[in-house]
Enzyme design. Structure first.
Site, PDB file in Angstrom:
ATOM      1  CB  SER A   8      30.774  23.759  27.911  1.00  0.00           C
ATOM      2  OG  SER A   8      30.123  25.214  27.423  1.00  0.00           O
ATOM      3  CG  HIS A  33      27.136  23.012  30.489  1.00  0.00           C
ATOM      4  ND1 HIS A  33      26.508  22.998  31.605  1.00  0.00           N
ATOM      5  CD2 HIS A  33      27.567  24.318  30.120  1.00  0.00           C
ATOM      6  CE1 HIS A  33      26.591  24.222  32.221  1.00  0.00           C
ATOM      7  NE2 HIS A  33      27.227  24.982  31.166  1.00  0.00           N
ATOM      8  CG  ASP A  35      26.962  27.342  28.308  1.00  0.00           C
ATOM      9  OD1 ASP A  35      26.895  27.546  29.566  1.00  0.00           O
ATOM     10  OD2 ASP A  35      28.296  26.820  28.004  1.00  0.00           O
ATOM     11  CG  MET A  37      25.088  33.088  26.788  1.00  0.00           C
ATOM     12  SD  MET A  37      26.791  33.473  26.320  1.00  0.00           S
ATOM     13  CE  MET A  37      28.014  32.206  26.875  1.00  0.00           C
ATOM     14  CG  HIS A  66      24.607  27.831  32.611  1.00  0.00           C
ATOM     15  ND1 HIS A  66      25.957  28.115  32.285  1.00  0.00           N
ATOM     16  CD2 HIS A  66      24.203  28.691  33.122  1.00  0.00           C
ATOM     17  CE1 HIS A  66      26.112  29.178  33.042  1.00  0.00           C
ATOM     18  NE2 HIS A  66      25.015  29.479  33.751  1.00  0.00           N
ATOM     19  CG  MET A  68      24.626  32.157  31.526  1.00  0.00           C
ATOM     20  SD  MET A  68      26.189  32.090  30.861  1.00  0.00           S
ATOM     21  CE  MET A  68      25.730  30.225  29.867  1.00  0.00           C
ATOM     22  CG  MET A 137      28.381  30.954  36.880  1.00  0.00           C
ATOM     23  SD  MET A 137      28.786  29.842  35.481  1.00  0.00           S
ATOM     24  CE  MET A 137      30.057  30.568  34.656  1.00  0.00           C
ATOM     25  N   GLY A 142      29.182  34.316  30.321  1.00  0.00           N
ATOM     26  CA  GLY A 142      29.439  34.781  29.072  1.00  0.00           C
ATOM     27  C   GLY A 142      30.341  34.351  27.985  1.00  0.00           C
ATOM     28  N   GLY A 145      36.879  29.878  27.943  1.00  0.00           N
ATOM     29  CA  GLY A 145      38.321  30.049  27.775  1.00  0.00           C
ATOM     30  C   GLY A 145      38.711  31.074  28.910  1.00  0.00           C
ATOM     31  CG  ASP A 175      30.051  26.637  33.745  1.00  0.00           C
ATOM     32  OD1 ASP A 175      31.105  26.211  32.808  1.00  0.00           O
ATOM     33  OD2 ASP A 175      28.888  26.993  33.206  1.00  0.00           O
ATOM     34  N   GLY A 176      33.437  26.812  34.449  1.00  0.00           N
ATOM     35  CA  GLY A 176      34.308  27.784  34.127  1.00  0.00           C
ATOM     36  C   GLY A 176      35.938  27.822  34.568  1.00  0.00           C
ATOM     37  N   GLY A 177      36.627  27.554  33.485  1.00  0.00           N
ATOM     38  CA  GLY A 177      38.243  27.332  33.685  1.00  0.00           C
ATOM     39  C   GLY A 177      38.658  26.017  34.299  1.00  0.00           C
ATOM     40  N   GLY A 197      34.902  23.400  28.814  1.00  0.00           N
ATOM     41  CA  GLY A 197      34.713  23.817  27.345  1.00  0.00           C
ATOM     42  C   GLY A 197      35.907  23.891  26.926  1.00  0.00           C
TER      43      GLY A 197
HETATM   44  C1  DX5 Z   1      30.607  30.436  30.513  1.00  0.00           C
HETATM   45  C2  DX5 Z   1      29.741  29.338  30.375  1.00  0.00           C
HETATM   46  C3  DX5 Z   1      30.607  27.903  30.399  1.00  0.00           C
HETATM   47  C4  DX5 Z   1      31.874  27.710  29.477  1.00  0.00           C
HETATM   48  C5  DX5 Z   1      32.949  27.223  30.045  1.00  0.00           C
HETATM   49  O1  DX5 Z   1      29.611  31.594  30.690  1.00  0.00           O
HETATM   50  O2  DX5 Z   1      28.855  28.956  31.218  1.00  0.00           O
HETATM   51  O3  DX5 Z   1      29.996  26.676  30.395  1.00  0.00           O
HETATM   52  O4  DX5 Z   1      31.273  27.452  28.195  1.00  0.00           O
HETATM   53  O5  DX5 Z   1      34.001  27.314  29.353  1.00  0.00           O
HETATM   54  P1  DX5 Z   1      35.516  27.058  29.596  1.00  0.00           P
HETATM   55  O6  DX5 Z   1      35.449  25.573  30.283  1.00  0.00           O
HETATM   56  O7  DX5 Z   1      36.372  27.169  28.715  1.00  0.00           O
HETATM   57  O8  DX5 Z   1      35.738  28.051  30.963  1.00  0.00           O
HETATM   58 ZN    ZN Z   2      27.775  27.181  31.155  1.00  0.00          ZN
END
Ligand code: DX5
Ligand code: ZN
Length: 217
Positions: A8, A33, A35, A37, A66, A68, A137, A142, A145, A175-177, A197
């Site tokens: 990401s 990926h 993002d 927003m 993605h 958002m 998710m 948003g 990290g 997606d996320g963590g 990411g």
């Molecule tokens: C958050 C994004 C993710 C984000 C993930 O809203 O959709 O794609 O970049 O980041 P990590 O992998 O650091 O959680």
């Molecule tokens: Zn994302």
């Protein structure tokens, strides 16, 4: 089969975006990926359209976008024009989800539907057949990290059961963590695509890390 790995760009160093994209281009990553927003659907703003338009010219990997944002249907032609592979919209942002999904597919892109952590997978019961990918998710969208929300694992398990029971080919993206260890567990549970990411872009050697994700997961 190894998982599809999608770094990401949100966690990249924005002062060195060209170098970061070159790294991803040269890596074993399958997709990039992206993002997007709007400061309304999520409390953050990432990349604007002029920026995305220029970046897309140097991105060699298939783009996994993605969104958002509210009213994502307004921007389908923009992403179609860029040649995006997969366009993801949030379930929570679409009153007429079936129409949005159909429009994305008619525009020649794969349709992905993203679910916030609190949104049950069962809400996709009557649209699963029309979707190419579901994005689970595992943090509140948003920011990069953030800490993985453990209950997500059960959502993946339940969604996989729905997909298998109906003999569908719908992919599950998480997606996320995500990191190496968690990625393994997620794939064992049913994930097909891992977004990472912070784990990738803040590593000492991102190329090596992506290679390990491809090999070990
Ligand atoms: C958050 C994004 C993710 C984000 C993930 O809203 O959709 O794609 O970049 O980041 P990590 O992998 O650091 O959680
Ligand atoms: Zn994302």
């Amino acid at each position: 089969m190894s998982a599809i790995i999608a770094p990401s760009l949100l966690s990249a160093n924005f002062l060195r975006l060209e170098e970061e994209i070159t790294m991803v281009n040269q890596s074993d990553a399958d997709w990039l990926h992206l993002d997007v927003m709007d400061g309304v659907f999520v409390p953050n703003i990432s990349l604007g359209f002029p920026m995305i338009q220029q970046l897309s010219q140097i991105i060699a990997k298939p783009l996994d976008v993605h969104l958002m944002i509210v009213e994502p249907q307004k921007f389908i032609p923009f992403f179609q024009e860029l040649g995006v592979k997969s366009l993801g919209v949030h379930y929570e942002a679409c009153t007429h989800l079936q129409r949005v999904v159909t429009t994305i597919k008619e525009a020649g892109m794969n349709a992905c539907v993203a679910l916030n952590p609190h949104t049950p997978v069962e809400l996709l019961t009557d649209i699963l057949e029309d979707i190419d990918m579901v994005l689970i998710m595992s943090v509140n969208p948003g920011f990069g990290g953030q800490e993985f929300i453990p209950r997500t694992q059960d959502k993946i398990r339940r969604l996989k059961e729905m997909i298998v029971a109906r003999g569908l080919k719908t992919l599950i993206e998480v997606d996320g963590g995500v990191n190496l260890e968690r990625g393994k567990l997620l794939v064992e549970t049913g994930a097909d695509v891992l977004v990472a990411g912070n784990f990738v872009f803040n590593a000492d050697n991102p190329l090596e890390l992506i290679r390990r994700m491809k090999q070990e997961i």
